[in-house]
Design a protein around this motif. Structure first.
Motif, PDB file in Angstrom:
ATOM      1  N   ARG A  59       0.813  -1.226   0.000  1.00 31.90           N
ATOM      2  CA  ARG A  59       0.000   0.000   0.000  1.00 31.90           C
ATOM      3  C   ARG A  59       0.842   1.269   0.000  1.00 31.90           C
ATOM      4  O   ARG A  59       0.422   2.295  -0.559  1.00 31.90           O
ATOM      5  N   GLU A  60       2.025   1.241   0.605  1.00 33.77           N
ATOM      6  CA  GLU A  60       2.878   2.426   0.631  1.00 33.77           C
ATOM      7  C   GLU A  60       3.624   2.620  -0.682  1.00 33.77           C
ATOM      8  O   GLU A  60       4.174   3.692  -0.936  1.00 33.77           O
ATOM      9  N   SER A  63       0.778   4.270  -5.988  1.00 27.23           N
ATOM     10  CA  SER A  63       0.219   5.623  -6.065  1.00 27.23           C
ATOM     11  C   SER A  63      -1.302   5.558  -5.896  1.00 27.23           C
ATOM     12  O   SER A  63      -1.959   4.669  -6.454  1.00 27.23           O
ATOM     13  N   PRO A  64      -1.878   6.495  -5.136  1.00 30.09           N
ATOM     14  CA  PRO A  64      -3.340   6.507  -4.960  1.00 30.09           C
ATOM     15  C   PRO A  64      -4.112   6.593  -6.272  1.00 30.09           C
ATOM     16  O   PRO A  64      -5.245   6.135  -6.365  1.00 30.09           O
ATOM     17  N   HIS A  65      -3.479   7.155  -7.306  1.00 30.82           N
ATOM     18  CA  HIS A  65      -4.168   7.345  -8.583  1.00 30.82           C
ATOM     19  C   HIS A  65      -4.349   6.039  -9.350  1.00 30.82           C
ATOM     20  O   HIS A  65      -5.235   5.953 -10.212  1.00 30.82           O
ATOM     21  N   ARG A  67      -4.312   2.881  -7.662  1.00 32.57           N
ATOM     22  CA  ARG A  67      -4.430   1.801  -6.693  1.00 32.57           C
ATOM     23  C   ARG A  67      -5.476   0.750  -7.103  1.00 32.57           C
ATOM     24  O   ARG A  67      -5.240  -0.443  -6.936  1.00 32.57           O
ATOM     25  N   GLU A 115      -9.850  -2.248  -0.577  1.00 33.26           N
ATOM     26  CA  GLU A 115      -9.910  -0.791  -0.565  1.00 33.26           C
ATOM     27  C   GLU A 115     -10.274  -0.241   0.807  1.00 33.26           C
ATOM     28  O   GLU A 115      -9.686   0.723   1.281  1.00 33.26           O
ATOM     29  N   SER A 119      -5.963  -1.492   2.563  1.00 34.91           N
ATOM     30  CA  SER A 119      -5.170  -0.334   2.136  1.00 34.91           C
ATOM     31  C   SER A 119      -4.882   0.635   3.277  1.00 34.91           C
ATOM     32  O   SER A 119      -4.139   1.603   3.105  1.00 34.91           O
ATOM     33  N   ARG A 120      -5.452   0.363   4.474  1.00 34.42           N
ATOM     34  CA  ARG A 120      -5.263   1.246   5.619  1.00 34.42           C
ATOM     35  C   ARG A 120      -4.740   0.509   6.852  1.00 34.42           C
ATOM     36  O   ARG A 120      -4.642   1.108   7.919  1.00 34.42           O
TER      37      ARG A 120
END
Length: 229
Positions: A59-60, A63-65, A67, A115, A119-120
């Motif tokens: 996850r790190e 890129s969020p774009h 994911r 998601e 991812s968190r």
């Protein structure tokens, strides 16, 4: 979030079938027997655990774009591995489940947990979440399959030894006597019928628990502490 809460969410509060109403395609299609439901649920559980753990690990680095495409590729890879493994070592089960194994890729529960949770969260917590969600999904499919199979054919876990392996032969049970079963229960409409009754039963249990705990439930199904307005 504690592991106890994660387990409760996966098995009951956020159950994939009975709470989130996700994965309806395999739920309706493969639950003609308990064996089929168990096999499909376990295959999905493997994907859930693997995808959650991998997504949490990378996850790190993602890129969020991009994911979501990355998550889908990872899930598709795991599903392909599961599909090929079943074909190689449990071919009879593979033939029964057929296309629905590959359709795990588009099961909203798998991508949703990646998601919303993986991812968190850490790798261990994410893997445990995937396991609990998978077990809740497996239990739901197996329960629906057992009800339909028992009423429809008078058996429980029929062909378990053939589809899952000889070690599962002890699960096979047949109703004594001349019970011939109800054909409608193994046809598609029965899946919706059984699911509807189980959803109603879950709502009744939750309302009784809320009443016993002193929690008020409003008409929309939301809960609030008794005495609060």
């Amino acid at each position: 979030m504690s592991y106890r809460t994660t387990m409760r969410n996966g098995l009951w509060d956020q159950n994939v079938v009975f709470s989130q109403m996700l994965g309806m395609c395999p739920t309706m299609a493969v639950t003609t027997s308990g064996t089929n439901g168990l096999g499909m649920g376990l295959a999905t559980t493997v994907v859930l655990v693997g995808s959650n753990a991998i997504v949490a690990a990378v996850r790190e680095l993602v890129s969020p774009h991009v994911r979501i495409p990355v998550y889908i590729v990872l899930i598709a890879t795991l599903v392909t591995i599961v599909d090929m493994s079943l074909n190689a070592w449990m071919h009879d089960l593979y033939r029964v489940l057929g296309l629905f194994i590959a359709l795990i890729v588009v099961n909203c529960a798998v991508l949703g947990r990646a998601e919303a949770f993986a991812s968190r969260s850490t790798v261990l917590a994410s893997a445990f979440d995937g396991l609990c969600m998978g077990m809740g999904f497996t239990g739901s499919l197996t329960l629906i399959g057992l009800i339909r199979e028992f009423i429809g054919m008078g058996t429980l876990f029929s062909q378990a030894s053939l589809l899952l392996g000889p070690r599962f032969a002890f699960l096979e049970t047949r109703v004594p006597g001349e019970y011939g079963g109800v054909l409608m229960m193994v046809l598609p409409p029965a899946g919706f019928l059984v699911l509807g009754f189980l959803l109603a039963a879950k709502q009744v249990l939750e309302r009784r628990y809320a009443a016993a705990a002193g929690i008020a439930t409003n008409p929309d199904g939301e809960q609030a502490a008794a005495g609060c307005h």
